[in-house]
Every structure is written in structure tokens, then in C-alpha cells.
Design a protein around this motif. Structure first.
Motif, mmCIF file in Angstrom:
data_model
loop_
_atom_site.group_PDB
_atom_site.id
_atom_site.type_symbol
_atom_site.label_atom_id
_atom_site.label_comp_id
_atom_site.label_asym_id
_atom_site.label_seq_id
_atom_site.Cartn_x
_atom_site.Cartn_y
_atom_site.Cartn_z
ATOM 1 N N ILE A 142 0.873 -1.167 0.000
ATOM 2 C CA ILE A 142 0.000 0.000 0.000
ATOM 3 C C ILE A 142 0.920 1.229 0.000
ATOM 4 C CG2 ILE A 142 -0.251 -0.043 2.531
ATOM 5 C CD1 ILE A 142 -3.069 1.175 2.112
ATOM 6 N N ASN A 143 0.730 2.085 -0.985
ATOM 7 C CA ASN A 143 1.550 3.289 -1.125
ATOM 8 C C ASN A 143 0.828 4.464 -0.475
ATOM 9 O OD1 ASN A 143 3.646 2.130 -3.014
ATOM 10 N ND2 ASN A 143 1.794 1.779 -4.220
ATOM 11 N N TYR A 144 1.465 5.064 0.507
ATOM 12 C CA TYR A 144 0.810 6.129 1.274
ATOM 13 C C TYR A 144 1.297 7.495 0.798
ATOM 14 C CZ TYR A 144 -0.962 8.721 5.292
ATOM 15 O OH TYR A 144 -1.622 9.611 6.098
ATOM 16 N N ASP A 145 0.342 8.383 0.549
ATOM 17 C CA ASP A 145 0.645 9.741 0.087
ATOM 18 C C ASP A 145 -0.161 10.714 0.936
ATOM 19 O OD1 ASP A 145 1.119 12.101 -1.216
ATOM 20 O OD2 ASP A 145 0.622 11.390 -3.217
ATOM 21 N N SER A 146 0.518 11.426 1.815
ATOM 22 C CA SER A 146 -0.176 12.378 2.697
ATOM 23 C C SER A 146 0.035 13.820 2.266
ATOM 24 C CB SER A 146 0.319 12.215 4.141
ATOM 25 O OG SER A 146 1.681 12.596 4.245
ATOM 26 N N LEU A 147 0.801 14.018 1.185
ATOM 27 C CA LEU A 147 1.178 15.374 0.778
ATOM 28 C C LEU A 147 0.537 15.740 -0.553
ATOM 29 C CD1 LEU A 147 4.967 15.070 1.621
ATOM 30 C CD2 LEU A 147 3.152 15.998 3.079
ATOM 31 N N GLY A 148 0.110 16.984 -0.668
ATOM 32 C CA GLY A 148 -0.496 17.462 -1.904
ATOM 33 C C GLY A 148 0.538 17.809 -2.953
ATOM 34 N N PRO A 149 0.096 17.975 -4.189
ATOM 35 C CA PRO A 149 1.023 18.366 -5.258
ATOM 36 C C PRO A 149 1.519 19.797 -5.079
ATOM 37 C CG PRO A 149 -1.248 18.334 -6.059
ATOM 38 C CD PRO A 149 -1.277 17.782 -4.678
ATOM 39 N N VAL A 150 2.662 20.075 -5.692
ATOM 40 C CA VAL A 150 3.221 21.425 -5.710
ATOM 41 C C VAL A 150 2.837 22.063 -7.040
ATOM 42 C CG1 VAL A 150 5.331 22.805 -5.630
ATOM 43 C CG2 VAL A 150 5.130 20.732 -4.228
ATOM 44 N N LEU A 151 2.224 23.230 -6.990
ATOM 45 C CA LEU A 151 1.698 23.885 -8.189
ATOM 46 C C LEU A 151 2.171 25.328 -8.245
ATOM 47 C CD1 LEU A 151 -0.273 23.779 -10.649
ATOM 48 C CD2 LEU A 151 -2.083 24.455 -9.053
ATOM 49 N N ASN A 152 2.573 25.768 -9.434
ATOM 50 C CA ASN A 152 3.063 27.127 -9.591
ATOM 51 C C ASN A 152 2.626 27.687 -10.941
ATOM 52 O OD1 ASN A 152 4.855 29.483 -9.077
ATOM 53 N ND2 ASN A 152 5.986 28.628 -10.817
ATOM 54 N N ILE A 153 2.167 28.943 -10.945
ATOM 55 C CA ILE A 153 1.930 29.684 -12.187
ATOM 56 C C ILE A 153 3.147 30.571 -12.403
ATOM 57 C CG2 ILE A 153 0.462 31.315 -13.427
ATOM 58 C CD1 ILE A 153 -1.849 30.460 -11.621
ATOM 59 N N ALA A 154 3.902 30.294 -13.463
ATOM 60 C CA ALA A 154 5.119 31.071 -13.740
ATOM 61 C C ALA A 154 4.820 32.341 -14.513
ATOM 62 C CB ALA A 154 6.120 30.206 -14.500
ATOM 63 N N LEU A 155 4.009 32.211 -15.562
ATOM 64 C CA LEU A 155 3.634 33.338 -16.420
ATOM 65 C C LEU A 155 2.146 33.290 -16.717
ATOM 66 C CD1 LEU A 155 6.562 33.358 -19.033
ATOM 67 C CD2 LEU A 155 6.218 34.977 -17.150
ATOM 68 N N PRO A 156 1.483 34.440 -16.656
ATOM 69 C CA PRO A 156 1.962 35.767 -16.274
ATOM 70 C C PRO A 156 2.352 35.826 -14.786
ATOM 71 C CG PRO A 156 -0.105 35.917 -17.486
ATOM 72 C CD PRO A 156 0.067 34.487 -17.106
#
Length: 256
Positions: free
Chosen positions: A121-135
């Protein structure tokens, strides 16, 4: 004197009795599925199993990452586990981030030990990292041929089909972008619920590695206009709720 044949017969009887006493209790895993990505904490996650021995099976233990978890079993106060009946356990030991291997070990009335197959069972407790670079946030942009940024998730990975944008023209009334035109909106600031029609359609935002891009026709922008961009994405968790992340940038278009 006991004949040789009688002696051998006695040995066969004893051997047969010992074999019957040591019959293995086959332990079967019911769930969760192998190699699933999960966000369910160990205090909630059920590990479900059954066995095919018809009695004298009362001692089963959940092992997680080669450690006896001190399991919490249900139903409680079970003195004998019924054949082909599902039971479940919860772990008293926390999951590690990523890969966790588990199995159920049972001992029958004669002391014979049997382990189930091992699952992951693969456990993932962390959300994705998201960034808007432009604009760039809080900037003046003279050219907006595309909207782009980065998205990554160290655990289950990015679910690219959920990567979408919500664009709002907040100048002269609130207008939402619907892939090819602006339509009236009820709010200039809040993004709609996931899946609403005023997000960009699935896969309209392309993702290559950790870089995403949305091609945009800047002829749709008015010089001096103020615009809000909200990006959203989830990870690939399939057991439990996937993690959602959003980011909003504000820019003013000025091509004069």
C-alpha cells in the motif's frame, strides 16, 4: 514381540495424525488492492482478510513493514475465526510515506503458522506542488501568448487530466473564459467547483514532465484590463480523497 508390519502401521498412524494437526490455515487477502496509492491514515485504513480452515484459528496478526503492528481487529473479542468469513484489522503503527508492505499472519490451534501473500500500500499524505510562472503575479504583461507553470508530486504523481485553469476578466464586470470566449460570471474572485464548465476542458492544459502550458489568444484580452488566473491540479491517489492544490495569479494586460 510386535511385528514389523504392526510397528510400521503405528508409525503411519502417528504420522497421519501429526499431518492432520499441522494442516496450514490458508490466509487470503481481500483488500486493499495491491500497489494502490492511498491517502487514508493508518487509524482508519481497514486490512481485510479471511481463511479457509474450519476451526481452531484464533490468533491472527497484521504485519506492516516487517513489524507486528499491535493490530486492532474487528469484530472484537473473537475467540475463533469462522472459515471463509471476512475480518479486518487496523494498524497501530503509522504508515511511512510511499511504499508500505503488509501481510496477515495466522496461527491455528496446533501452532501451525501461515502468512498471507505480501501486498503493498503506497501512502501519500502530501499534496502536489503547483506554480503559475507566467503571467507573473501582480504584474503588467504586454504579451500573453500562453499561460504556463510547473506541477509536481513526489508521491503518487500528478493526475494530468485534473490540471485546469479558471480565467476571470475582472474589468467592467466579471467574465469567465470558457476555452474560446468570455461569458458572464457571478464572482470576480472565487473559482468554481471542480468540473464546472468555466474551467478549461480536461487536457486543454498540456503537461510535459513537470512543466505545463496553456496556449492563449491574447487578442481576447483588453489593454488595461485586470485578469485573475487560478490553476488547479490533484495527485493520483485512488484510495481515499486525492489531494488538491490551487494557485491564483493576478495580472494587468498592457500592450500599449
Amino acid at each position: 514381540m510386535i511385528s514389523k508390519n504392526v510397528f510400521l502401521l503405528g508409525l503411519l498412524v502417528v504420522f497421519g495424525v501429526l499431518m492432520m494437526m499441522s494442516v496450514s490455515a490458508t490466509v487470503n487477502i481481500v483488500g486493499p488492492d495491491n500497489n494502490v496509492w492511498s491517502s487514508v491514515p493508518h487509524t482508519v485504513q481497514n486490512f481485510t482478510y479471511n481463511h479457509n480452515e474450519s476451526g481452531n484459528l484464533s490468533n491472527c496478526t497484521l504485519w506492516l513493514n516487517n513489524t507486528n503492528t499491535g493490530s486492532i481487529f474487528a469484530p472484537v473479542n473473537v475467540t475463533e475465526l469462522v472459515n471463509d468469513t471476512n475480518y479486518y484489522a487496523k494498524s497501530n503503527t503509522s504508515f511511512t510515506e510511499g511504499i508500505n508492505q503488509w501481510y496477515v499472519q495466522c496461527i491455528n490451534g496446533t501452532g501451525y503458522q501461515d502468512n498471507s501473500t505480501t501486498r503493498t500500500i503506497n501512502y501519500d499524505s502530501l499534496g502536489p506542488v503547483l506554480n503559475i510562472a507566467l503571467p507573473i503575479n501582480n504584474s503588467y504583461a504586454g504579451s500573453v501568448a500562453s499561460i504556463n507553470g510547473t506541477a509536481s508530486d513526489a508521491g503518487s504523481g500528478i493526475n494530468s487530466s485534473t490540471l485546469s485553469l479558471h480565467l476571470v476578466n475582472s474589468t467592467g464586470g466579471c467574465l469567465n473564459w470558457t476555452n474560446n470566449s468570455w461569458i458572464a460570471s457571478g464572482s470576480c474572485n472565487s473559482a468554481p467547483a471542480p468540473g464546472a464548465s468555466d474551467w478549461t476542458s480536461p487536457n486543454a492544459v498540456t503537461l510535459v514532465g513537470s512543466n505545463w502550458n496553456y496556449t492563449f489568444n491574447q487578442a481576447s484580452l483588453s489593454s488595461g484590463g485586470s485578469y485573475n488566473i487560478t490553476a488547479r491540479v490533484t495527485d493520483n491517489v485512488t484510495l481515499g480523497e486525492p489531494h488538491l492544490n490551487t494557485q491564483t495569479n493576478i495580472f494587468t494586460f498592457d500592450n500599449t
